[in-house]
Each structure stands twice: as C-alpha cells, then as structure tokens.
Design a protein around this motif. Structure first.
Motif, PDB file in Angstrom:
ATOM      1  N   ALA A  90      23.406  44.263  62.181  1.00 30.92           N
ATOM      2  CA  ALA A  90      22.007  44.353  61.755  1.00 30.92           C
ATOM      3  C   ALA A  90      21.880  45.153  60.463  1.00 30.92           C
ATOM      4  O   ALA A  90      21.085  44.806  59.585  1.00 30.92           O
ATOM      5  N   LYS A  91      22.667  46.225  60.331  1.00 32.29           N
ATOM      6  CA  LYS A  91      22.620  47.011  59.097  1.00 32.29           C
ATOM      7  C   LYS A  91      23.048  46.163  57.910  1.00 32.29           C
ATOM      8  O   LYS A  91      22.456  46.247  56.821  1.00 32.29           O
ATOM      9  N   MET A  92      24.093  45.359  58.109  1.00 26.80           N
ATOM     10  CA  MET A  92      24.560  44.495  57.028  1.00 26.80           C
ATOM     11  C   MET A  92      23.456  43.514  56.620  1.00 26.80           C
ATOM     12  O   MET A  92      23.199  43.293  55.430  1.00 26.80           O
ATOM     13  N   LEU A  93      22.778  42.921  57.600  1.00 29.54           N
ATOM     14  CA  LEU A  93      21.705  41.980  57.290  1.00 29.54           C
ATOM     15  C   LEU A  93      20.546  42.673  56.571  1.00 29.54           C
ATOM     16  O   LEU A  93      19.976  42.114  55.631  1.00 29.54           O
ATOM     17  N   LYS A 141       8.766  36.799  52.686  1.00 29.79           N
ATOM     18  CA  LYS A 141       9.690  37.843  52.234  1.00 29.79           C
ATOM     19  C   LYS A 141      10.193  38.635  53.435  1.00 29.79           C
ATOM     20  O   LYS A 141       9.429  39.023  54.308  1.00 29.79           O
ATOM     21  N   VAL A 142      11.516  38.881  53.456  1.00 28.85           N
ATOM     22  CA  VAL A 142      12.141  39.566  54.587  1.00 28.85           C
ATOM     23  C   VAL A 142      11.902  41.066  54.491  1.00 28.85           C
ATOM     24  O   VAL A 142      12.132  41.683  53.442  1.00 28.85           O
ATOM     25  N   ASP A 143      11.450  41.653  55.592  1.00 31.58           N
ATOM     26  CA  ASP A 143      11.297  43.105  55.678  1.00 31.58           C
ATOM     27  C   ASP A 143      12.497  43.748  56.362  1.00 31.58           C
ATOM     28  O   ASP A 143      13.067  44.705  55.862  1.00 31.58           O
ATOM     29  N   LYS A 144      12.873  43.213  57.526  1.00 33.12           N
ATOM     30  CA  LYS A 144      13.941  43.877  58.285  1.00 33.12           C
ATOM     31  C   LYS A 144      14.568  42.898  59.263  1.00 33.12           C
ATOM     32  O   LYS A 144      13.940  41.912  59.685  1.00 33.12           O
TER      33      LYS A 144
END
Length: 703
Positions: free
Chosen positions: A81-84, A26-29
């Motif tokens: 990065a914010k978009m991702l 699971k992606v955190d950041k």
C-alpha cells in the motif's frame, strides 16, 4: 442455490465501459485490506469522492463503491500500500481495459513523472500486479513463476496464454471452434468459447436449442442460431444497452427478501424464475450485490492488517549475524594459513630455492610439465627439492610443494621472495574481506535493532489510522506531543537521501569519505554519479544494502535523475550561486583509482573510463523537511524525492545567506508550523538542519 462470488468475462465487458466514465478522477490514497482487497480513494470534479474496490481473494470483483459501503481504514499500511501511495498520489485515472475476453482488468494511471498500470487478475487464485511505464512489475501481491509466464518484481509482466475471444469471431471461426469439440453444445460454449456456465445456458435458451445436444449431432442451423444469439447478447452489452439486475433466493414469504445470489448486466431468461431488483448501472448493481454478500464463512474479513511476523524476522537477522561471524572466523583462519605458508618458504629457503631453480632450468631446457613431474616422482634426492615436490598445474604454469604442514602453489619463474610476497598479499586481501564482513555485521545488527524497534512500536501504538473524508493522515503538525523515534543508520555520517522508489543515495562530505564510498560501499551493480562541475561529492546510488548480495536491478529514470540532481546541488554549482548544472552516471567497473600514464589522482579522486550517461541542465531544486513516522528526523534532498517522505518541507535555492544563517531561518519556520515546539528543538536544531543542506549560501523559496 450458490451465491455468485466472482465476476465473469461477460460482466467485465459491461463493467469496463462504465468504469471508463470515471476517467480524470485524481487518486488520493491507496489501502490494502488483508492480502486481497485493494481500495483506491479518488476524487472527481463532477462526482466528488470516488471509491474503487478491487478484490482478488475468494471473492473476485471490481467496481466503484458508494462511500458508505467501503470498510473503515485499516491498520498500518503494508509495504504494498505504501508503494501504491507513493506511485499514485495525485495521479489521474486514465482508462481501464479488459485483456481480450479474459477476467483481467488493466487500470492505467498517469502522472507527470511516471505512469502506472495496475493489473487485476480476477481468475484462479487472483492477483494484483503494479507495472511501471515499461510494463515491468514493480510489485505484486503474489509471485507467479510458471513455464508459460512470470509475475515477479523486476520482470516484464506476463499475461496468461491467449484464450478465444468470442467478440472477435466471425461465424466461420465460431463454427470451427464449435466443431472441434467432442462434447455437447452448452459445455462447448462454456469452455471452448469462454462464456462460462450461466451465459452458455442463456445462449442456448435464447437460440431455442437443446443445450445437451452433442456438437457432432448439431445441424448448421443450430450453430447459426447460437452465433446470432451470442452476437446479439455481446453486441448489446458492448454498446451499453444494459438492464442490470440483482437476483434473490426465492422465499415462501412474499414480504421477506431472500439472500442475493447473482448479479448480471442484463436480464437473463435463465434467471426469470428468481425475484430481482433493477439498477440504473451495472456498477451500482455490483456494489449492492457484493456489499451485501454473505462472507461470514471467510477466514479473513480483510479489514485489518495482520501483525507482521517480527519474531521470524528477528531470528533471520540473528542467523545472518551468526553466519557473518563464522565467515570472519574463516577469513582469519585463511589469512593465517597464507601467512604461515609464506613464512615456511623463508624457513626452508634453500629447499624451496633449489626446487624452483630445478624446475626453471628444466623448462628452459625444453622439458614438458609432465616430463618434469615424472622426473621428480622418480628422483631419490638427486634432484634439488624432490622430497617437497607434490605435482604440477600445467594450465597455470605452477607447481605444488609440501612445506611443513602446508601444500603451497609456487611460480617457478619467480624466486622465493616473490612467491612469499604473493602469499602475504593474498593474506592481506583476505583480511580486507574480514573488514567488510565486520561492517556487514554492524549493518545487520542495525537491521536487527530496527526490527525490534518496529515490533515495540507496533505493540505500543494504536492499531488503526483514523480517517475523515478530507484527510486520513495523522495531523502531526497540530499534535501537542510527538514521540521521538530514531534509529541511527550506518550511512548517516555521509550526505544521503532516498529516491522516490526508495533507493539509497550517498555522497562523500570530504575526500576521505569519497575514498571510503568507492572502496568499501560501492558494489558492482550500483550506480556512480558525479557533477560536471568541480568540487562535487562522489555519489553512489545503492541497488542493495551492504549486507545483501548485489543484484542487477534497473533504476528508473526518475530516480537516476534525482541522484544526478543531488550530485549537482552538492557541488560547486550551488556554492557559485548557479541554478542548474550537468552530471553523468557510469557503472562501478568504469571507476578506477589507477591513473593513466602521466596523470596524478589526489585523495578522493578517481579516474572514470568509458561511455557516460549525461543529465543536462539539472535544476538545483532542494528541500529540507521533517518526517514523523516511522522515524522522527530531518530529511533533505531533491524536492521531488523529499516531497512524499516528509510531513512538511521548506524548499531552498542558492542564495546570499550563509549555510548556518539559512538553517536558523528554516528552524524558526519549522517551529511555527509545529504545535509541539519542543519536538522541533529535539529533532531539527539548526545544526541538524545544516547536515541536510547543500554546501554554500542559501535562501528560502517563497511559496
């Protein structure tokens, strides 16, 4: 020898299978270092913390890194990065695949609201593109516009032209590709069969053939030996039968280890003369190799985010303001010229009336436009108005006349008064454009102030965000003092929120604002929403800022539903205590202030014609939250949109407490959550909270 700086197509065959073992993480950041290194911080139930690195600059690689090998968190995240983070936070890593035999990896992530694919181009200049479920580019590090393909936001992602994939070739197809070459064996394998130089030489060694043999001189047995060698090599790698190696530069001192020069998924005959270390997995070998790769000659280490060019952006906004001010001056001159034309008609009423009557009579007598023009040109005062006549516009059925210092276009079928009225109406239309330009200047000045504020904040605040294994966000709730930062925006007097993808949605608070939204702020490519229930606001999803040209932009389904849910929650559905309602969406050209015959439209009301896109049974989910960066303020809107935009939120639903009483309860809850209670008093008073709540009674949803 030169150090390896890029993974090969053969490497990616081995790597893809190993990376797929992390499916379910699971992606955190997401982080972006410089403009070429992407880091995805994930967590896996069995493995714990998982750090995926993808680099597409001078060094091109992809692998999972040991947490001790990842760079420190960079400075303020750039927009990419914010978009991702917005798209991938909480998403599951589903799969990775290699595109054919190319150096392209597609990382697929799945989340309940929308899937996302990250395409890493590990060839040429390198690039990373983020795709939505329809494979349209959301954003990319670099924009590519070639005759053969396009990689740009809003466009369907285009792969490079397909190359030969040796994994799919039969012997006959392999031999045909080889025979089409006019060079030697090793170069043909490297370029025509796409093995690259090292693996082309490896195949020649394993097949026991002379690599410099011209293809034209090679017997069938040579091609058969090369095909068998390629099938064995690729077959073993595809099956996961690996022997990963990191190779070193030889040194004269046996106790001294040379620099790392290569990393491969299998032991190679071509590297047999080099010292090497074996690894359990190819991913571990890649991590070791690229972590220790000497990049001291690189211009950018990739561990910091460059300071944005605020000065250039400020100059740009100032130029826009100058252009808008010049446009206002032009509109004023144009409007004044139209009024002067109208007044000159009245000032020479008899002359103009005589001219119009003469033309009208000539047309009624059956004379053509050219004949009329010739008659006026030849007349010497015998034809009324001849001295003012200039010419005709046959296609429009109009004539041109010179009155005072103006050339005026006149409609012969109308009298002097109607022609003058038309000119006054045109002057008024131009005046309205001037009003719009003034509003655009206000918005541009607000954008200019926002840039200046970001510049001041950048220079005033620390340059890095601190990270620990659990959470690298600023702990705003526990900070003893939170600075107040807020830039007033033009849309804040309306009801508003921003969707998950950042689209601005605005709704009227009363009939007057409904009128204003449609007449002044709705552009041709925006979206118009309204609830099926009565008493709802006109809701407009903006696809561009008022100071920007309107573009035809596709609005994702999730964002459209959020705007529709906003329209429902702000209607009588909430006031009546209902938990769900319907809404519809149309384009601006379907919205009119002109009623059908026999109908009457009240102030703030509009007629909607044509097909509608309906959103059925939308739940009245709503949240009010507080955000601390880049601005400190209250936000309110559909829960799934607000969730990622605030530091903390409180969810509400239709209930028995009056709006003011419910706002006080929310305020008290916020004060308990923040250590800095004075901050809550300053930015989230009960009165401010009320502005971001639906009209009607509410209650807090117990978590």
């Amino acid at each position: 020898m030169n150090q390896k700086r890029e993974v090969t197509s053969v490497d990616l065959v081995a790597l893809t299978a190993e990376l797929n073992e992390y499916a379910g993480a699971k992606v955190d950041k997401a982080y972006l270092y410089g403009d070429d290194l992407l880091r995805l911080k994930m967590r896996d139930f069995d493995r714990g913390r998982v750090e995926l690195l993808v680099e597409v600059g001078e060094t091109k690689r992809a692998h999972v890194a040991d947490p001790t090998h990842v760079p420190d968190a960079p400075g303020r995240p750039p927009n990419f990065a914010k978009m991702l983070r917005n798209r991938l936070s909480g998403a599951d890593f589903h799969a990775v695949r290699q595109h054919g035999f190319d150096r392209i990896l597609e990382f697929e992530f799945r989340r309940e609201d929308a899937d996302t694919t990250i395409v890493a181009e590990l060839f040429g200049d390198g690039n990373i593109a983020v795709l939505d479920p329809q494979r349209e580019v959301v954003d990319s590090l670099d924009t590519v516009r070639l005759q053969s393909r396009t990689v740009a936001p809003g466009r369907d992602y285009g792969f490079p032209d397909a190359r030969v994939n040796p994994l799919d070739l039969s012997y006959e197809a392999f031999a045909e590709q080889m025979r089409d070459s006019d060079t030697d064996l090793v170069r043909t394998l490297a370029t025509q069969l796409n093995f690259g130089g090292l693996y082309a030489e490896e195949l020649c060694s394993r097949a026991g053939v002379e690599k410099t043999t011209p293809v034209a001189d090679a017997p069938e047995s040579t091609l058969e030996a090369l095909f068998d060698a390629s099938e064995t090599l690729l077959g073993n790698i595809s099956a996961g039968d690996l022997d990963p190696q990191v190779y070193y530069e030889p040194t004269d001192d046996e106790d001294e280890q040379g620099a790392r020069v290569d990393v491969t998924p299998i032991a190679l005959d071509e590297r047999a003369d080099l010292p090497s270390d074996a690894f359990e997995s190819f991913n571990d070998a890649l991590d070791d190799y690229f972590t220790n790769l000497d990049t001291s000659e690189d211009e950018d280490s990739g561990e910091t985010v460059d300071r944005p060019d605020f000065e250039n952006e400020i100059e740009k906004q100032q130029r826009i303001i100058e252009q808008q001010e010049q446009a206002i001056e032009d509109f004023e001159a144009q409007a004044e010229a139209e009024r002067e034309k109208a007044e000159s008609l009245y000032g020479h009423y008899d002359l103009v009336d005589g001219l119009l009557s003469a033309v009208r009579q000539a047309r009624e007598a059956g004379h053509g436009w050219q004949q009329i023009a010739d008659t006026f040109d030849d007349a010497a005062g015998d034809v009324p108005g001849a001295e003012a006549f200039v010419g005709v516009n046959e296609s429009a059925g109009m004539i041109r006349a010179r009155i005072d210092d103006h050339t005026v276009t006149l409609d012969p079928s109308a009298g002097v008064e109607k022609n003058a009225d038309r000119l006054y109406t045109e002057a008024k239309r131009i005046e309205e454009k001037k009003a719009g330009a003034r509003a655009a200047i206000e918005n541009t000045r607000a954008d200019l102030d926002a840039v200046k504020q970001r510049r001041d904040e950048w220079e005033a605040e620390p340059e890095s965000e601190h990270e620990d294994d659990a959470d690298d966000e600023v702990a705003w709730l526990s900070r003893s003092s939170i600075p107040i930062r807020h830039q007033e925006q033009w849309y804040e007097r309306f009801r508003w929120f921003r969707t998950s993808e950042g689209f601005l949605v605005i709704g009227g608070r009363d009939a007057g604002q409904n009128e204003e939204l449609v007449k002044k702020y709705m552009d041709r490519y925006d979206r118009f929403f309204h609830s099926q229930a009565h008493g709802g606001p006109i809701t407009v999803l903006k696809t561009s800022a008022p100071s920007e040209p309107s573009n035809d932009i596709e609005v994702p389904e999730r964002d459209a539903r959020q705007a529709a849910r906003f329209a429902v929650a702000c209607s009588s559905v909430w006031k009546d205590g209902r938990g769900a309602g319907d809404a519809y969406m149309v384009s601006p050209d379907q919205v009119s202030k002109t009623p059908e015959s026999g109908e009457y439209l009240e102030k703030g009301g509009f007629a909607v014609r044509g097909d509608r896109t309906y959103f059925r049974d939308l739940s009245t989910e709503w949240a009010v939250g507080i955000t601390c960066e880049p601005n400190t303020r209250v936000l309110g809107g559909p829960t799934d949109a607000i969730r990622e935009q605030v530091e903390t939120r409180i969810e509400i639903e239709p209930g028995r407490y009056a709006q003011g009483d419910a706002a006080k309860r929310i305020y008290r809850e916020f004060r308990e959550r923040f250590t800095d209670e004075s901050f809550v008093r300053k930015v989230a008073s009960p009165g401010e909270i009320q502005k971001y709540m639906p009209p009607g009674g509410s209650r807090i949803v117990e978590e």
